[in-house]
Design a protein around this motif. Structure first.
Motif, PDB file in Angstrom:
ATOM      1  N   PHE A 106       0.854  -1.188   0.000  1.00  0.00           N
ATOM      2  CA  PHE A 106       0.000   0.000   0.000  1.00  0.00           C
ATOM      3  C   PHE A 106       0.888   1.236   0.000  1.00  0.00           C
ATOM      4  N   ASP A 107       0.410   2.290  -0.618  1.00  0.00           N
ATOM      5  CA  ASP A 107       1.114   3.563  -0.530  1.00  0.00           C
ATOM      6  C   ASP A 107       0.253   4.547   0.255  1.00  0.00           C
ATOM      7  N   ASP A 108       0.750   5.745   0.393  1.00  0.00           N
ATOM      8  CA  ASP A 108       0.073   6.735   1.224  1.00  0.00           C
ATOM      9  C   ASP A 108      -1.287   7.151   0.677  1.00  0.00           C
ATOM     10  N   ARG A 109      -1.555   6.812  -0.577  1.00  0.00           N
ATOM     11  CA  ARG A 109      -2.841   7.181  -1.169  1.00  0.00           C
ATOM     12  C   ARG A 109      -3.962   6.227  -0.760  1.00  0.00           C
ATOM     13  N   VAL A 110      -3.594   5.101  -0.146  1.00  0.00           N
ATOM     14  CA  VAL A 110      -4.597   4.138   0.302  1.00  0.00           C
ATOM     15  C   VAL A 110      -4.874   4.386   1.776  1.00  0.00           C
ATOM     16  N   PRO A 111      -6.026   4.943   2.121  1.00  0.00           N
ATOM     17  CA  PRO A 111      -6.311   5.227   3.538  1.00  0.00           C
ATOM     18  C   PRO A 111      -6.454   3.940   4.333  1.00  0.00           C
ATOM     19  N   PHE A 112      -6.249   4.044   5.638  1.00  0.00           N
ATOM     20  CA  PHE A 112      -6.310   2.869   6.498  1.00  0.00           C
ATOM     21  C   PHE A 112      -7.658   2.166   6.395  1.00  0.00           C
ATOM     22  N   GLU A 113      -8.734   2.946   6.276  1.00  0.00           N
ATOM     23  CA  GLU A 113     -10.055   2.318   6.252  1.00  0.00           C
ATOM     24  C   GLU A 113     -10.296   1.488   4.994  1.00  0.00           C
ATOM     25  N   ASP A 114      -9.463   1.661   3.971  1.00  0.00           N
ATOM     26  CA  ASP A 114      -9.607   0.871   2.749  1.00  0.00           C
ATOM     27  C   ASP A 114      -8.654  -0.317   2.706  1.00  0.00           C
ATOM     28  N   ARG A 115      -7.883  -0.524   3.737  1.00  0.00           N
ATOM     29  CA  ARG A 115      -6.969  -1.665   3.800  1.00  0.00           C
ATOM     30  C   ARG A 115      -7.629  -2.808   4.565  1.00  0.00           C
ATOM     31  N   PRO A 116      -7.201  -4.042   4.333  1.00  0.00           N
ATOM     32  CA  PRO A 116      -7.791  -5.159   5.090  1.00  0.00           C
ATOM     33  C   PRO A 116      -7.673  -4.908   6.590  1.00  0.00           C
ATOM     34  N   ALA A 117      -8.767  -5.089   7.303  1.00  0.00           N
ATOM     35  CA  ALA A 117      -8.802  -4.727   8.719  1.00  0.00           C
ATOM     36  C   ALA A 117      -7.733  -5.443   9.532  1.00  0.00           C
ATOM     37  N   TRP A 118      -7.446  -6.705   9.212  1.00  0.00           N
ATOM     38  CA  TRP A 118      -6.492  -7.457  10.025  1.00  0.00           C
ATOM     39  C   TRP A 118      -5.048  -7.029   9.799  1.00  0.00           C
ATOM     40  N   LEU A 119      -4.827  -6.119   8.818  1.00  0.00           N
ATOM     41  CA  LEU A 119      -3.505  -5.522   8.642  1.00  0.00           C
ATOM     42  C   LEU A 119      -3.414  -4.164   9.324  1.00  0.00           C
ATOM     43  N   VAL A 120      -4.531  -3.673   9.806  1.00  0.00           N
ATOM     44  CA  VAL A 120      -4.576  -2.391  10.511  1.00  0.00           C
ATOM     45  C   VAL A 120      -4.732  -2.600  12.014  1.00  0.00           C
ATOM     46  N   GLY A 121      -5.557  -3.589  12.378  1.00  0.00           N
ATOM     47  CA  GLY A 121      -5.772  -3.913  13.781  1.00  0.00           C
ATOM     48  C   GLY A 121      -7.171  -4.409  14.029  1.00  0.00           C
ATOM     49  N   VAL A 122      -7.280  -5.642  14.514  1.00  0.00           N
ATOM     50  CA  VAL A 122      -8.581  -6.246  14.805  1.00  0.00           C
ATOM     51  C   VAL A 122      -8.508  -6.966  16.147  1.00  0.00           C
ATOM     52  N   ARG A 123      -9.661  -7.175  16.762  1.00  0.00           N
ATOM     53  CA  ARG A 123      -9.737  -8.049  17.927  1.00  0.00           C
ATOM     54  C   ARG A 123      -9.478  -9.481  17.480  1.00  0.00           C
ATOM     55  N   GLY A 124      -9.296 -10.374  18.434  1.00  0.00           N
ATOM     56  CA  GLY A 124      -8.919 -11.735  18.116  1.00  0.00           C
ATOM     57  C   GLY A 124      -9.824 -12.426  17.126  1.00  0.00           C
TER      58      GLY A 124
END
Length: 211
Positions: free
Chosen positions: A69-87
Motif C-alpha cells: 500500500f502507498d500513502d494514497r490508500v487510507p487505512f479504512e480501505d486496507r484489510p482490517a487485520w492488517l490495521v488492527g482487529v480483535r482476536g
C-alpha cells in the motif's frame, strides 16, 4: 524530555516465577493510577491463532507486504487485520499469513492483576512483554536519590532478554526502569536501580537497556 533505562534484575526459565518476582517490584512501587499493558510478537501461525483464541480482547495486526500500500490508500480501505482487529477478526486460513508474520499484539492500560497471568500462559514460545507503568518509586536518602514517577516502570520480558526482541530466548527477564541520566557515558542513577531491586530481594544482573 527525559528517557528511561531498564536494568535486568531477575531471569528464569519459569514464567510463573518470573511473573511473581515482577509483581513484588510492582507492589513496592504501587500507587494510584498504576496500570499494565501487554505486547507480543506471535511468530508462527499456530501461535497467532491460539493467541487470538485465548486473548481475544487485545488488538492483533499482521504485517503488510513491502510496497503493498502507498500513502494514497487510507487505512479504512486496507484489510482490517492488517490495521488492527480483535482476536475474532484474524483469518483462520494458514496460507494467508505467508510473508505476514509476526502478528503484533497489544492490550493497553489494563487494571493491575487483571490480565497478566492469562497473557503469560498464552504467549507460548513467542516474544512479548508485560509492562507496568505509572508506578511511584520512593525516596532513597541512604543512597542519595529522590523518588520518581515519570519513569517508574517494571517490565517482564517473555522469551526475550532484550526490550527490542532482538534475539529469541528460552527464559524470561524482569526489568526495573529508572530515569536515564548519562554523564560522560556513566549512568548516574544506576545505583538507584540497584537499591530498588534490593528492596524486594533482587539484584541487578546486567547492563541497562534502552528500547
Amino acid at each position: 524530555m527525559s528517557n528511561d533505562i531498564a536494568y535486568p534484575v531477575f531471569r528464569s526459565s519459569d514464567p510463573v516465577l518470573a511473573l511473581s518476582k515482577a509483581r513484588r517490584l510492582v507492589e513496592f512501587g504501587r500507587c494510584e493510577g498504576v496500570d499494565v499493558s501487554l505486547y507480543a510478537e506471535f511468530r508462527s501461525v499456530d501461535e497467532a491463532l491460539r493467541g487470538a483464541k485465548e486473548l481475544p480482547e487485545g488488538w492483533f495486526r499482521a504485517q503488510e507486504h513491502d510496497g503493498e500500500f502507498d500513502d494514497r490508500v487510507p487505512f479504512e480501505d486496507r484489510p482490517a487485520w492488517l490495521v488492527g482487529v480483535r482476536g475474532e477478526g484474524l483469518p483462520t486460513e494458514p496460507m494467508v499469513y505467508e510473508g505476514r508474520l509476526p502478528v503484533d499484539y497489544e492490550l493497553l492500560y489494563q487494571a493491575v492483576d487483571s490480565v497478566e497471568g492469562d497473557f503469560a500462559a498464552a504467549i507460548g514460545s513467542s516474544a512479548g512483554e508485560i509492562n507496568w507503568q505509572h508506578l511511584c518509586w520512593p525516596d532513597a536518602p541512604e543512597v542519595g536519590f529522590h523518588g520518581e514517577s515519570n519513569h517508574a516502570e517494571v517490565t517482564l520480558l517473555l522469551n526475550s532478554s532484550h526490550r527490542a526482541y532482538v534475539e529469541p530466548a528460552d527464559d524470561h527477564t524482569v526489568l526495573v526502569h529508572v530515569r536515564s541520566v548519562d554523564v560522560d557515558g556513566r549512568q548516574m542513577r544506576e545505583p538507584y536501580a540497584h537499591w530498588l531491586a534490593g528492596q524486594v530481594g533482587l539484584t541487578v544482573i546486567g547492563p541497562g537497556q534502552r528500547c
